[in-house]
Design an enzyme around this catalytic site. Structure first.
Site, short mmCIF file in Angstrom:
data_model
loop_
_atom_site.label_atom_id
_atom_site.label_comp_id
_atom_site.label_asym_id
_atom_site.label_seq_id
_atom_site.Cartn_x
_atom_site.Cartn_y
_atom_site.Cartn_z
CG ASP A 89 12.67 16.71 72.14
OD1 ASP A 89 13.61 17.13 72.81
OD2 ASP A 89 12.12 17.37 71.25
CB SER A 143 14.63 27.49 70.34
OG SER A 143 15.27 26.45 69.66
NE ARG A 161 18.98 16.75 66.91
CZ ARG A 161 18.09 17.72 66.99
NH1 ARG A 161 18.40 18.86 67.55
NH2 ARG A 161 16.87 17.55 66.51
CG HIS A 211 11.00 23.79 69.69
ND1 HIS A 211 11.86 22.91 69.08
CD2 HIS A 211 11.69 24.97 69.78
CE1 HIS A 211 13.01 23.53 68.81
NE2 HIS A 211 12.93 24.77 69.24
CG HIS A 226 12.46 16.99 62.76
ND1 HIS A 226 12.85 17.94 61.86
CD2 HIS A 226 13.12 17.25 63.92
CE1 HIS A 226 13.74 18.73 62.45
NE2 HIS A 226 13.92 18.34 63.69
N1 HAX Z 1 2.13 11.96 66.31
C1 HAX Z 1 0.93 12.09 65.73
N2 HAX Z 1 0.69 12.87 64.68
C2 HAX Z 1 1.75 13.53 64.15
C3 HAX Z 1 3.04 13.40 64.68
C4 HAX Z 1 3.22 12.60 65.82
N3 HAX Z 1 4.40 12.47 66.42
N4 HAX Z 1 3.87 14.16 63.95
C5 HAX Z 1 3.13 14.75 62.99
N5 HAX Z 1 1.83 14.37 63.12
C6 HAX Z 1 0.69 14.85 62.37
C7 HAX Z 1 0.58 16.36 62.56
O1 HAX Z 1 -0.07 16.69 63.80
C8 HAX Z 1 -0.21 16.75 61.34
O2 HAX Z 1 -1.57 16.42 61.60
P1 HAX Z 1 -2.80 17.31 60.99
O3 HAX Z 1 -2.68 17.13 59.50
O4 HAX Z 1 -4.00 16.70 61.60
O5 HAX Z 1 -2.55 18.73 61.42
C9 HAX Z 1 0.31 15.78 60.27
O6 HAX Z 1 0.90 14.67 61.00
C10 HAX Z 1 1.38 16.39 59.38
O7 HAX Z 1 2.42 16.93 60.19
P2 HAX Z 1 3.92 16.99 59.65
O8 HAX Z 1 3.95 17.84 58.43
O9 HAX Z 1 4.48 15.62 59.55
O10 HAX Z 1 4.67 17.69 60.86
P3 HAX Z 1 4.85 19.26 61.16
O11 HAX Z 1 6.02 19.75 60.40
O12 HAX Z 1 3.57 19.99 61.02
O13 HAX Z 1 5.19 19.22 62.73
C11 HAX Z 1 6.20 18.34 64.67
C12 HAX Z 1 6.40 18.72 63.20
C13 HAX Z 1 7.55 18.06 65.28
C14 HAX Z 1 5.58 19.56 65.40
C15 HAX Z 1 5.25 17.11 64.76
O14 HAX Z 1 5.89 16.00 64.15
C16 HAX Z 1 4.87 16.77 66.18
O15 HAX Z 1 3.89 17.33 66.70
N6 HAX Z 1 5.60 15.81 66.83
C17 HAX Z 1 5.35 15.47 68.23
C18 HAX Z 1 5.94 16.53 69.15
C19 HAX Z 1 7.46 16.48 69.13
O16 HAX Z 1 8.07 15.43 69.26
N7 HAX Z 1 8.07 17.66 68.99
C20 HAX Z 1 9.56 17.78 69.01
C21 HAX Z 1 10.14 17.91 67.61
C22 HAX Z 1 11.66 18.06 67.61
C23 HAX Z 1 12.03 19.32 68.27
O17 HAX Z 1 11.79 20.43 67.83
N8 HAX Z 1 12.60 19.21 69.44
O18 HAX Z 1 12.83 20.25 70.21
#
Ligand code: HAX
Length: 410
Positions: free
Chosen positions: A348, A216, A302, A246, A293
């Site tokens: 979140d 964002s 937070r 996000h 994250h």
């Molecule tokens: N549940 C299951 N698998 C997860 C996970 C979770 N909560 N978090 C990461 N992983 C997985 C990823 O999908 C990725 O899988 P692949 O190798 O199969 O693609 C692997 O672990 C490595 O990911 P990472 O390097 O740890 O995480 P990224 O930096 O790629 O992504 C995210 C960060 C926040 C997008 C990710 O942790 C996620 O999808 N979390 C769940 C959604 C969420 O809570 N989003 C909000 C984040 C905070 C925010 O921005 N708030 O607004």
């Protein structure tokens, strides 16, 4: 010039030579190296942005005081906070056509779509756009950006709460109460008694700023770097926030929890049952919303702030008990699965429980609340972007062929 604007002007004049010196005398100094993994992996961790607007640890102050702090780096006195509260009050009136735009949306539109569109529609109010067309000196551009920012931020609670009334209540407009600060006024507009005023203040403050590389913040900065005005930039920021990886994750957490609750018929699951729900979600190829994250590698501070609030005010809330149990159950499972780099909860994971407890149970709306808070931080960033004359953002892309050559494969 009002107190905050005067102070900001002083800070800008002090800061500009630092940036000029860095660019002129140290422009070739290497800050980071870029790996192929980073280029393909969404530029994770790549040091390629600059912001001096930072996150802070709140003690439930007024949101307006936070805006002062983000802009100037100084903790405001009570009088200085009052001045900003007054500034916001004077700018609260939402143009009539915004209500008409909201009314015109077809049913089942997501509140984030309506929120983003309402903000974008106010582009016609932009002081910056008018000054730009008239030929403003670039050294002065931050001033109309500041005016537009205050004009927009002051209106967001009323716009958001009208979207809420339209989608989930009787559709009637509530009038702002001019005697209240932003958090208390939002509680009034949402028709929620205390301590929802504190919940709103807490929410807007902790969601405001989080470095500039998150989607964002980056979307707002990217669009703003074209000299688009605050309305266009904040609307773009809201669209970035609306993705489930996000900001929409706070909605997803509640959707996930409600699913568990439905399956449990309102009983609190045992730890073994909760573990099974978590594994079922992972095995179905889904993420656990609210965990992980891109940058943090520990429990999001937070999250902890909201958890402390829940422990103090709603320790027996059934949904909080679910979330509390997830805090015990999810990190070891994510560690065992071995994929997520950060097995800990992000902010979140807690947001929705607080809102639900105080009667905002329409979880599609939660990201709009996030959007109000995030707008405060992004506006502060954008004012400083203009003040420091940060240029158009334009990274270079390369092809897979080129990457294979760099890697020595071809
Ligand atoms: N549940 C299951 N698998 C997860 C996970 C979770 N909560 N978090 C990461 N992983 C997985 C990823 O999908 C990725 O899988 P692949 O190798 O199969 O693609 C692997 O672990 C490595 O990911 P990472 O390097 O740890 O995480 P990224 O930096 O790629 O992504 C995210 C960060 C926040 C997008 C990710 O942790 C996620 O999808 N979390 C769940 C959604 C969420 O809570 N989003 C909000 C984040 C905070 C925010 O921005 N708030 O607004």
């Amino acid at each position: 010039m009002a107190g905050l604007k005067d102070k900001l002007n002083d800070k800008i004049q002090q800061h500009r030579p630092r940036i000029q010196k860095l660019v002129k005398d140290y422009g070739d100094v290497v800050v980071d190296k870029v790996t192929i993994g980073q280029i393909i992996g969404g530029m994770r961790g790549l040091k390629s942005l600059v912001t001096d607007i930072s996150y802070l640890d709140p003690k439930m102050p007024f949101v307006e005081g936070l805006f002062y702090l983000l802009l100037t780096g100084d903790i405001p006195t009570e009088n200085e906070v009052s001045d900003v509260v007054d500034e916001f009050r004077r700018r609260r009136i939402v143009p009539r056509y915004i209500y008409e735009v909201i009314d015109a949306f077809p049913c089942c539109s997501h509140p984030m779509t309506i929120f983003s569109s309402a903000i974008l529609t106010m582009h016609r109010e932009s002081f910056f756009a008018k000054k730009y067309t008239a030929g403003i000196n670039k050294m002065d551009m931050w001033e109309p950006m500041y005016e537009d920012s205050l004009n927009l931020l002051a209106k967001l609670p009323e716009i958001a709460s009208y979207i809420y009334a339209k989608l989930y209540r009787d559709g009637k407009r509530m009038q702002s109460n001019p005697n209240l600060d932003m958090g208390a006024d939002f509680a009034h507009l949402m028709m929620k008694p205390a301590p929802y005023d504190d919940v709103a203040r807490l929410h807007f403050i902790i969601h405001s700023d989080h470095e500039s590389g998150n989607v964002s913040a980056h979307a707002g900065h990217l669009v703003g770097s074209t000299l688009a005005d605050i309305y266009m930039s904040i609307s773009a920021m809201i669209n970035g926030l609306a993705g489930p990886l996000h900001g929409l994750a706070n909605q997803e957490v509640l959707r996930w929890l409600q699913d568990v609750r439905d399956k449990m018929g309102d009983e609190i699951p045992t730890e073994a049952e909760m573990k099974q729900f978590v594994w079922d979600t992972l095995n179905a190829g889904h993420v656990i919303p609210g965990y992980g994250h891109a940058v943090l590698r520990k429990t999001d501070p937070r999250y902890s702030i909201q958890r402390d609030f829940c422990l103090k005010h709603l320790p027996n809330d059934p949904l909080f008990k679910y979330v509390d149990m997830l805090y015990k159950v999810v990190p070891p499972i994510l560690k065992e699965q071995g994929k997520a780099k950060n097995p800990w909860p992000n902010l979140d994971a807690q947001t929705g429980v607080l809102q639900w407890h105080y009667g905002v149970t329409e979880y599609d709306f939660y990201t709009v609340l996030f959007g109000i808070g995030r707008s405060i931080g992004i506006a502060a960033n954008l004012i400083w972007d203009r003040a420091l004359l940060y240029p158009l953002e334009r990274p270079k892309s390369i092809t897979t062929d080129m990457l294979e050559k760099i890697a020595g494969i071809k």
